[in-house]
Design a protein around this motif. Structure first.
Motif, PDB file in Angstrom:
ATOM      1  N   GLU A   7      -7.324  12.113   1.112  1.00 40.14           N
ATOM      2  CA  GLU A   7      -6.276  11.103   1.221  1.00 40.14           C
ATOM      3  C   GLU A   7      -6.749   9.747   0.710  1.00 40.14           C
ATOM      4  O   GLU A   7      -6.048   9.084  -0.064  1.00 40.14           O
ATOM      5  CB  GLU A   7      -5.802  10.978   2.669  1.00 40.14           C
ATOM      6  N   LEU A  18      -5.105   7.777  -2.551  1.00 39.86           N
ATOM      7  CA  LEU A  18      -4.401   6.511  -2.338  1.00 39.86           C
ATOM      8  C   LEU A  18      -5.047   5.381  -3.127  1.00 39.86           C
ATOM      9  O   LEU A  18      -4.356   4.524  -3.673  1.00 39.86           O
ATOM     10  CB  LEU A  18      -4.339   6.184  -0.845  1.00 39.86           C
ATOM     11  N   TRP A  38       0.846  -1.207   0.000  1.00 38.03           N
ATOM     12  CA  TRP A  38       0.000   0.000   0.000  1.00 38.03           C
ATOM     13  C   TRP A  38       0.871   1.243   0.000  1.00 38.03           C
ATOM     14  O   TRP A  38       1.560   1.537   0.975  1.00 38.03           O
ATOM     15  CB  TRP A  38      -0.917   0.000   1.230  1.00 38.03           C
ATOM     16  N   ASN A  56      -2.948   3.335  -6.075  1.00 38.66           N
ATOM     17  CA  ASN A  56      -2.672   1.926  -5.795  1.00 38.66           C
ATOM     18  C   ASN A  56      -3.365   0.974  -6.766  1.00 38.66           C
ATOM     19  O   ASN A  56      -3.159  -0.235  -6.694  1.00 38.66           O
ATOM     20  CB  ASN A  56      -3.059   1.594  -4.359  1.00 38.66           C
ATOM     21  N   THR A  71       1.630   5.038   0.352  1.00 39.36           N
ATOM     22  CA  THR A  71       1.001   6.080   1.173  1.00 39.36           C
ATOM     23  C   THR A  71       1.629   7.455   0.998  1.00 39.36           C
ATOM     24  O   THR A  71       1.142   8.425   1.590  1.00 39.36           O
ATOM     25  CB  THR A  71       1.071   5.711   2.666  1.00 39.36           C
ATOM     26  N   ASP A  72       2.708   7.565   0.219  1.00 37.33           N
ATOM     27  CA  ASP A  72       3.402   8.853   0.137  1.00 37.33           C
ATOM     28  C   ASP A  72       4.130   8.955  -1.202  1.00 37.33           C
ATOM     29  O   ASP A  72       4.092   8.035  -2.029  1.00 37.33           O
ATOM     30  CB  ASP A  72       4.388   8.994   1.298  1.00 37.33           C
TER      31      ASP A  72
END
Length: 360
Positions: free
Chosen positions: A299, A303, A43, A307, A45-46
């Motif tokens: 967010e 994401l 995953w 992904n 995340t940034d």
């Protein structure tokens, strides 16, 4: 500048697009999801840096791709000129972008040059054609990725929004369906900047703008998509897009996102439902779905956009602008604004354009 809610939403749309672009820089164009997970974990995340040999290799985490470069180029033109000046934007392409290209994909700012820009470069630089003849037939979202700035600037003027987006799109893409879908996205974003929410009723508002003549889409149905009344004249087609269907798509996606009987779980699998490829007809449904489902959670929307793999950069740019317009600038995680390369300069541009929303 005393910030208003409108300006906050406008700046949120623009910075949401820049953040989406940078978030997908590392994991861009992985069509093998197992390979994506091996390189970046289960995953993301940034911000991440591209791996050697991948698209955008050599850039750093938080950098912009060429899509972000072009968005910033148009933003600077809009802020400095006060509105859309096509001659000024074309001059910037001639002087600031095209000298950095060589006609091949893996070259130019951002480490990759898209098909539509390569085609325009060949027509403009190699064949010396005027800007009226540089558009090609790429069926992608590349025009949306820069013209979303026009949607923000003219959010309160749908007719001018449509005219400027169509004109700018034609510089690189001339397919009528692509242009109509590009303008439709801009019209949706304009309403969100005004304060609307991407829901099942938004398309009715868009159709109201068609009926009033403010959006140039051809429609023969009466209100609520009912049959036309006996004796109703045929609406004029000159200058109109063939149908309003591109304006109807967003609310169908929003209705699917809200329907408890229709679940895409986890939401990143939207890329599998609507398709991973680059074409506009794969990208827009996925972006509309994510932007409706996570309309108040920037967010989560971003994401799930990145992904899902495939052309996740376009998906993230489009979703980022739509959700950023709904959450406002304050809804974008601070760490992503701080981690964005040239973030302060981009934020200054975004706030500068946001201050002009509603001006003639």
């Amino acid at each position: 500048m005393k910030e208003t809610k409108l300006q906050n939403r406008a700046a949120g749309a623009l910075m949401g697009a820049f953040v989406g672009d940078a978030l997908a820089l590392g994991p861009h164009w992985y069509y093998d999801l197992a390979e994506l997970r091996r390189d970046y974990g289960e995953w993301i995340t940034d911000y991440t840096a591209p791996r050697p040999g991948r698209y955008h290799a050599g850039l750093r985490a938080g950098d912009s791709s060429q899509a972000g470069y072009l968005l910033a180029l148009l933003l600077r033109s809009l802020v400095e000129r006060g509105g859309y000046d096509q001659a000024d934007f074309c001059r910037r392409l001639d002087e600031e972008l095209f000298p950095l290209l060589d006609g091949t994909p893996m070259a130019g700012p951002g480490g990759y040059t898209s098909q539509s820009i390569r085609d325009a470069w060949r027509r403009r630089v190699q064949r010396r054609l005027p800007w009226s003849q540089t558009g090609g037939h790429a069926d992608t979202t590349e025009a949306i990725e820069r013209t979303l700035a026009l949607a923000v600037r003219y959010a309160r003027d749908p007719a001018r929004l449509a005219a400027t987006i169509a004109a700018n799109t034609h510089l690189t893409q001339i397919d009528d369906t692509v242009v109509s879908m590009t303008v439709a996205y801009g019209a949706v974003l304009g309403l969100l900047v005004q304060g609307h929410v991407l829901d099942a009723g938004l398309s009715a508002t868009l159709m109201g703008l068609v009926k009033s003549g403010e959006l140039p889409f051809h429609a023969v149905t009466a209100e609520g998509l009912k049959p036309p009344h006996p004796g109703d004249p045929e609406p004029p087609r000159a200058g109109n897009f063939a149908s309003p269907d591109a304006l109807l798509t967003p609310s169908y996606m929003a209705a699917a996102a809200a329907d408890p009987g229709i679940r895409i779980e986890p939401a990143w699998k939207v890329s599998l439902v609507y398709g991973m490829p680059c074409a506009i007809y794969h990208q827009l449904p996925a972006a509309y779905y994510l932007a409706a489902r996570f309309h108040n959670d920037f967010e989560a929307a971003l994401l799930h956009a990145i992904n899902g793999g495939g052309q996740n950069q376009a998906r993230a740019i489009l979703t980022g602008a739509l959700v950023g317009a709904q959450t406002g600038l304050a809804g974008i995680p601070r760490r992503w604004l701080d981690g964005l390369s040239d973030g302060p300069a981009l934020l200054k541009l975004a706030l500068g354009l946001a201050a002009r929303v509603g001006e003639p």
